[in-house]
Design a protein around this motif. Structure first.
Motif, PDB file in Angstrom:
ATOM      1  N   LYS A   1       1.369   6.889  -7.118  1.00 19.82           N
ATOM      2  CA  LYS A   1       0.340   7.892  -7.379  1.00 19.82           C
ATOM      3  C   LYS A   1       0.913   9.292  -7.254  1.00 19.82           C
ATOM      4  O   LYS A   1       0.609  10.188  -8.035  1.00 19.82           O
ATOM      5  CB  LYS A   1      -0.833   7.715  -6.418  1.00 19.82           C
TER       6      LYS A   1
ATOM      7  N   GLU B 128       0.839  -1.202   0.000  1.00 21.05           N
ATOM      8  CA  GLU B 128       0.000   0.000   0.000  1.00 21.05           C
ATOM      9  C   GLU B 128       0.868   1.243   0.000  1.00 21.05           C
ATOM     10  O   GLU B 128       0.566   2.222  -0.685  1.00 21.05           O
ATOM     11  CB  GLU B 128      -0.895   0.005   1.262  1.00 21.05           C
TER      12      GLU B 128
ATOM     13  N   ASP C 190       3.844   1.492  -1.379  1.00 18.40           N
ATOM     14  CA  ASP C 190       4.431   1.632  -2.734  1.00 18.40           C
ATOM     15  C   ASP C 190       3.421   2.221  -3.698  1.00 18.40           C
ATOM     16  O   ASP C 190       3.768   3.054  -4.552  1.00 18.40           O
ATOM     17  CB  ASP C 190       4.913   0.269  -3.226  1.00 18.40           C
ATOM     18  N   GLU C 191       2.164   1.807  -3.592  1.00 16.97           N
ATOM     19  CA  GLU C 191       1.128   2.339  -4.484  1.00 16.97           C
ATOM     20  C   GLU C 191       0.932   3.832  -4.231  1.00 16.97           C
ATOM     21  O   GLU C 191       0.764   4.610  -5.166  1.00 16.97           O
ATOM     22  CB  GLU C 191      -0.191   1.585  -4.245  1.00 16.97           C
ATOM     23  N   ASP C 192       0.962   4.199  -3.023  1.00 17.49           N
ATOM     24  CA  ASP C 192       0.806   5.636  -2.717  1.00 17.49           C
ATOM     25  C   ASP C 192       1.955   6.434  -3.300  1.00 17.49           C
ATOM     26  O   ASP C 192       1.760   7.547  -3.827  1.00 17.49           O
ATOM     27  CB  ASP C 192       0.746   5.841  -1.199  1.00 17.49           C
TER      28      ASP C 192
END
Length: 223
Positions: free
Chosen positions: A214, A207, A209-211
């Protein structure tokens, strides 16, 4: 009693002489009488001068008579001034003499009292008494000094030995303190934990890494 009787007295040559207080009082009475006479003459002089001015042009003869009377009054006034000065001087001298008489009388009275106080005193006895007092004071001082000295009751100590023993005790105490300070260097340290720290959960890492991706995309679009 007439005025001259008050001033000069009525007694004969063999009478008792007046006291200084009586003479001073009579001189004061005379001064008072002459002062009143002065005031009277001063008023008469003013009146005659006023009369002379009033008749200066109308009646010269009356004016001259007024001036003559004025001159006589002025002459009497001058005589009274001189008399008052003499009486004042005499009164002051008499007052001083009376003061000196009283002083001498009191000094004589004090001298008699002192003589009576010393009448039963013998200088030799006074010297002997003072010598006895001095000897007794010296004896009392010697007794006080003897009492104040410490008594050892046969226990004689060498002060040098006591000082040496005290130095040994101080050195032992110092050595003991140094040993206590040196012993603190060997205190064991806590052991390092042998177990590893717990790993971060994998889901939480994804989570994060995804942030981060983005955020990078948003920054690129803004360019």
């Amino acid at each position: 009693m007439s005025l001259f009787g008050k001033l000069f007295g009525s007694g004969g040559k063999g009478g008792k002489p007046p006291s200084p207080q009586e003479a001073i009082q009579r001189l004061r009475d005379t001064e008072e009488m002459l002062t009143k006479k002065q005031e009277f003459l001063e008023k008469k002089i003013d009146q005659e001068l006023l009369t002379a001015k009033k008749n200066g042009t109308k009646n010269k003869r009356a004016a001259l008579q007024a001036l003559k009377r004025k001159k006589r009054y002025e002459k009497q006034l001058a005589q009274i001034d001189g008399t008052l000065s003499t009486i004042e001087f005499q009164r002051e001298a008499l007052e001083n003499a009376n003061t000196n008489t009283e002083v001498l009388k009191n000094m004589g009275f004090a001298a008699k009292a002192m003589k009576a106080a010393h009448e039963n005193m013998d200088i030799d006895k006074v010297d002997d008494l003072m010598q006895d007092i001095t000897e007794q004071q010296e004896l009392a001082q010697e007794i006080s000094d003897a009492i104040s000295k410490p008594v050892g009751f046969g226990e004689d100590y060498d002060e040098d030995e006591l000082l040496a023993e005290l130095e040994e005790l101080e050195q032992e105490e110092l050595d003991k303190n140094l040993l206590e300070i040196g012993g603190t260097e060997n205190v064991p340290l806590p052991n390092v934990p042998s177990t590893s720290l717990p790993a971060r959960p994998a889901k939480q890492k994804v989570e994060e890494d995804e942030d981060d991706m983005k955020d990078l995309e948003a920054w690129a679009e803004a360019m």
